[in-house]
Motif scaffolding. Structure first.
Motif, PDB file in Angstrom:
ATOM      1  N   ALA A 141       0.824  -1.211   0.000  1.00 27.15           N
ATOM      2  CA  ALA A 141       0.000   0.000   0.000  1.00 27.15           C
ATOM      3  C   ALA A 141       0.858   1.261   0.000  1.00 27.15           C
ATOM      4  N   GLY A 142       2.131   1.122   0.390  1.00 33.78           N
ATOM      5  CA  GLY A 142       3.026   2.265   0.331  1.00 33.78           C
ATOM      6  C   GLY A 142       3.467   2.591  -1.077  1.00 33.78           C
ATOM      7  N   GLU A 143       3.352   1.611  -1.980  1.00 31.06           N
ATOM      8  CA  GLU A 143       3.725   1.799  -3.373  1.00 31.06           C
ATOM      9  C   GLU A 143       2.515   2.024  -4.273  1.00 31.06           C
ATOM     10  N   PHE A 144       1.428   1.335  -3.973  1.00 29.91           N
ATOM     11  CA  PHE A 144       0.234   1.388  -4.820  1.00 29.91           C
ATOM     12  C   PHE A 144      -0.994   1.704  -3.972  1.00 29.91           C
ATOM     13  N   ILE A 145      -1.859   2.534  -4.496  1.00 28.46           N
ATOM     14  CA  ILE A 145      -3.143   2.792  -3.844  1.00 28.46           C
ATOM     15  C   ILE A 145      -4.127   1.766  -4.388  1.00 28.46           C
ATOM     16  N   TYR A 146      -4.485   0.801  -3.554  1.00 26.33           N
ATOM     17  CA  TYR A 146      -5.366  -0.254  -4.024  1.00 26.33           C
ATOM     18  C   TYR A 146      -6.218  -0.780  -2.874  1.00 26.33           C
ATOM     19  N   GLU A 147      -7.256  -1.537  -3.230  1.00 25.55           N
ATOM     20  CA  GLU A 147      -8.210  -2.042  -2.240  1.00 25.55           C
ATOM     21  C   GLU A 147      -7.716  -3.385  -1.686  1.00 25.55           C
ATOM     22  N   HIS A 148      -6.915  -3.293  -0.655  1.00 18.50           N
ATOM     23  CA  HIS A 148      -6.277  -4.468  -0.065  1.00 18.50           C
ATOM     24  C   HIS A 148      -7.294  -5.500   0.414  1.00 18.50           C
ATOM     25  N   PHE A 149      -8.279  -5.072   1.198  1.00 15.14           N
ATOM     26  CA  PHE A 149      -9.231  -6.024   1.766  1.00 15.14           C
ATOM     27  C   PHE A 149     -10.177  -6.572   0.700  1.00 15.14           C
ATOM     28  N   TYR A 150     -10.541  -5.745  -0.270  1.00 17.23           N
ATOM     29  CA  TYR A 150     -11.410  -6.220  -1.344  1.00 17.23           C
ATOM     30  C   TYR A 150     -10.684  -7.258  -2.195  1.00 17.23           C
ATOM     31  N   LEU A 151      -9.393  -7.054  -2.415  1.00 16.05           N
ATOM     32  CA  LEU A 151      -8.600  -8.040  -3.151  1.00 16.05           C
ATOM     33  C   LEU A 151      -8.662  -9.382  -2.436  1.00 16.05           C
ATOM     34  N   LYS A 152      -8.440  -9.370  -1.126  1.00 15.19           N
ATOM     35  CA  LYS A 152      -8.464 -10.614  -0.353  1.00 15.19           C
ATOM     36  C   LYS A 152      -9.830 -11.276  -0.421  1.00 15.19           C
ATOM     37  N   ASP A 153     -10.884 -10.482  -0.303  1.00 15.62           N
ATOM     38  CA  ASP A 153     -12.244 -11.037  -0.349  1.00 15.62           C
ATOM     39  C   ASP A 153     -12.541 -11.665  -1.711  1.00 15.62           C
ATOM     40  N   CYS A 154     -12.174 -10.970  -2.766  1.00 17.07           N
ATOM     41  CA  CYS A 154     -12.434 -11.486  -4.120  1.00 17.07           C
ATOM     42  C   CYS A 154     -11.645 -12.759  -4.377  1.00 17.07           C
ATOM     43  N   LEU A 155     -10.405 -12.780  -3.949  1.00 19.45           N
ATOM     44  CA  LEU A 155      -9.579 -13.961  -4.153  1.00 19.45           C
ATOM     45  C   LEU A 155     -10.134 -15.143  -3.359  1.00 19.45           C
ATOM     46  N   ALA A 156     -10.565 -14.887  -2.125  1.00 15.23           N
ATOM     47  CA  ALA A 156     -11.159 -15.948  -1.308  1.00 15.23           C
ATOM     48  C   ALA A 156     -12.410 -16.501  -1.973  1.00 15.23           C
ATOM     49  N   THR A 157     -13.237 -15.619  -2.518  1.00 16.43           N
ATOM     50  CA  THR A 157     -14.449 -16.061  -3.210  1.00 16.43           C
ATOM     51  C   THR A 157     -14.110 -16.909  -4.424  1.00 16.43           C
ATOM     52  N   ASP A 158     -13.162 -16.438  -5.210  1.00 13.65           N
ATOM     53  CA  ASP A 158     -12.780 -17.162  -6.434  1.00 13.65           C
ATOM     54  C   ASP A 158     -12.222 -18.547  -6.130  1.00 13.65           C
ATOM     55  N   LEU A 159     -11.617 -18.701  -4.950  1.00 12.89           N
ATOM     56  CA  LEU A 159     -10.977 -19.967  -4.615  1.00 12.89           C
ATOM     57  C   LEU A 159     -11.871 -20.908  -3.806  1.00 12.89           C
ATOM     58  N   THR A 160     -13.029 -20.430  -3.407  1.00 11.33           N
ATOM     59  CA  THR A 160     -13.896 -21.275  -2.584  1.00 11.33           C
ATOM     60  C   THR A 160     -15.265 -21.543  -3.205  1.00 11.33           C
ATOM     61  N   VAL A 161     -15.792 -20.601  -3.967  1.00 13.36           N
ATOM     62  CA  VAL A 161     -17.122 -20.779  -4.565  1.00 13.36           C
ATOM     63  C   VAL A 161     -16.988 -21.639  -5.820  1.00 13.36           C
ATOM     64  N   LYS A 162     -17.722 -22.710  -5.854  1.00 12.01           N
ATOM     65  CA  LYS A 162     -17.678 -23.615  -7.003  1.00 12.01           C
ATOM     66  C   LYS A 162     -18.964 -23.462  -7.816  1.00 12.01           C
ATOM     67  N   GLU A 163     -18.811 -23.180  -9.085  1.00 13.98           N
ATOM     68  CA  GLU A 163     -19.962 -23.022  -9.969  1.00 13.98           C
ATOM     69  C   GLU A 163     -19.848 -24.013 -11.121  1.00 13.98           C
ATOM     70  N   GLU A 164     -20.918 -24.727 -11.361  1.00 17.73           N
ATOM     71  CA  GLU A 164     -20.940 -25.720 -12.426  1.00 17.73           C
ATOM     72  C   GLU A 164     -21.861 -25.260 -13.552  1.00 17.73           C
ATOM     73  N   GLY A 165     -21.827 -25.970 -14.655  1.00 16.15           N
ATOM     74  CA  GLY A 165     -22.674 -25.632 -15.789  1.00 16.15           C
ATOM     75  C   GLY A 165     -21.879 -25.575 -17.070  1.00 16.15           C
ATOM     76  N   ASP A 166     -22.582 -25.319 -18.157  1.00 15.59           N
ATOM     77  CA  ASP A 166     -21.932 -25.250 -19.468  1.00 15.59           C
ATOM     78  C   ASP A 166     -21.193 -23.932 -19.638  1.00 15.59           C
ATOM     79  N   TYR A 167     -20.118 -23.979 -20.402  1.00 20.12           N
ATOM     80  CA  TYR A 167     -19.378 -22.763 -20.728  1.00 20.12           C
ATOM     81  C   TYR A 167     -20.080 -22.043 -21.865  1.00 20.12           C
ATOM     82  N   PHE A 168     -20.119 -20.713 -21.745  1.00 20.62           N
ATOM     83  CA  PHE A 168     -20.732 -19.894 -22.799  1.00 20.62           C
ATOM     84  C   PHE A 168     -19.737 -19.611 -23.912  1.00 20.62           C
ATOM     85  N   PHE A 169     -18.538 -19.203 -23.541  1.00 22.48           N
ATOM     86  CA  PHE A 169     -17.551 -18.799 -24.546  1.00 22.48           C
ATOM     87  C   PHE A 169     -16.133 -19.209 -24.153  1.00 22.48           C
TER      88      PHE A 169
END
Length: 208
Positions: A141-169
């Motif tokens: 955060a001393g080098e970049f202005i970014y959403e530290h906690f939101y990054l962690k939340d999004c990454l946690a979601t991406d690594l834990t939520v499982k979604e099934e179904g057909d691929y669109f593209f």
């Protein structure tokens, strides 16, 4: 742009091939994620010229070349931009995906979520990564202005939520094509950086 997990897959592939300095892996991985959470205007350096849009990675490289060479956070950030150049070229130019078609964006994000399971399992990316990145997240955060906690939340979601179904593209086959191409061009880019240069001419990869 490529998903968080796709960016991490490319970064991990570079680490596995010993292209990233030992001991700096977690800082590099974090840098790979930061552009998508930066709280600054135009964090991806998007611009346009002669009717084509592109990510101006040359501007970022020239501005931060000294830091890119020695600081893994900046190197990760830069290679994130390189990967987005490649991803846009594939999606828009090779496969003619059109974000203006109704529903296409939400359907693509559905593909991202389904791919998260496939890619994280194949490339051994798991929730423990968040803990590994955390010590560097605050100092970054001393080098970049970014959403530290939101990054962690999004990454946690991406690594834990499982979604099934057909691929669109964006199928596993297309994602693997991107990952292979991105890794290859990132290696070329790393070699060019040793001389203070870039490898990719991003304008060639521009889109309408």
């Amino acid at each position: 742009m490529a998903s968080l997990i796709m960016h991490l897959c490319v970064a991990k592939a570079l680490i596995n091939e010993n292209k990233i300095e030992k001991g700096s892996e977690n800082e590099f991985l974090l840098g790979t994620l930061i552009p998508d959470f930066a709280l600054v205007p135009n964090a991806h350096y998007r611009t346009s010229e002669n009717g084509k849009s592109f990510f101006d990675i040359t501007r970022f490289r020239k501005k931060y070349i000294n830091k890119i060479k020695i600081e893994p956070l900046y190197l990760g950030y830069y290679l994130h931009l390189v990967q987005d150049v490649i991803f846009r070229d594939m999606m828009y130019n090779k496969y003619s995906w059109n974000p203006k078609n109704k529903g296409n964006i939400s359907l693509l994000y559905g593909d991202y979520r389904r791919l998260n399971v496939y890619l994280s399992e194949k490339y051994l990316i798991d929730i423990a990564m968040i803990k590994d990145l955390d010590p560097y997240a605050r100092s970054a955060a001393g080098e970049f202005i970014y959403e530290h906690f939101y990054l962690k939340d999004c990454l946690a979601t991406d690594l834990t939520v499982k979604e099934e179904g057909d691929y669109f593209f964006l199928t596993p086959e297309i994602s693997e094509e991107f990952l292979d191409r991105a890794k290859e061009l990132c290696i070329y880019e790393l070699n060019a950086l040793e001389c203070g240069n870039g490898y990719i001419d991003e304008k060639i990869y521009g889109w309408n």
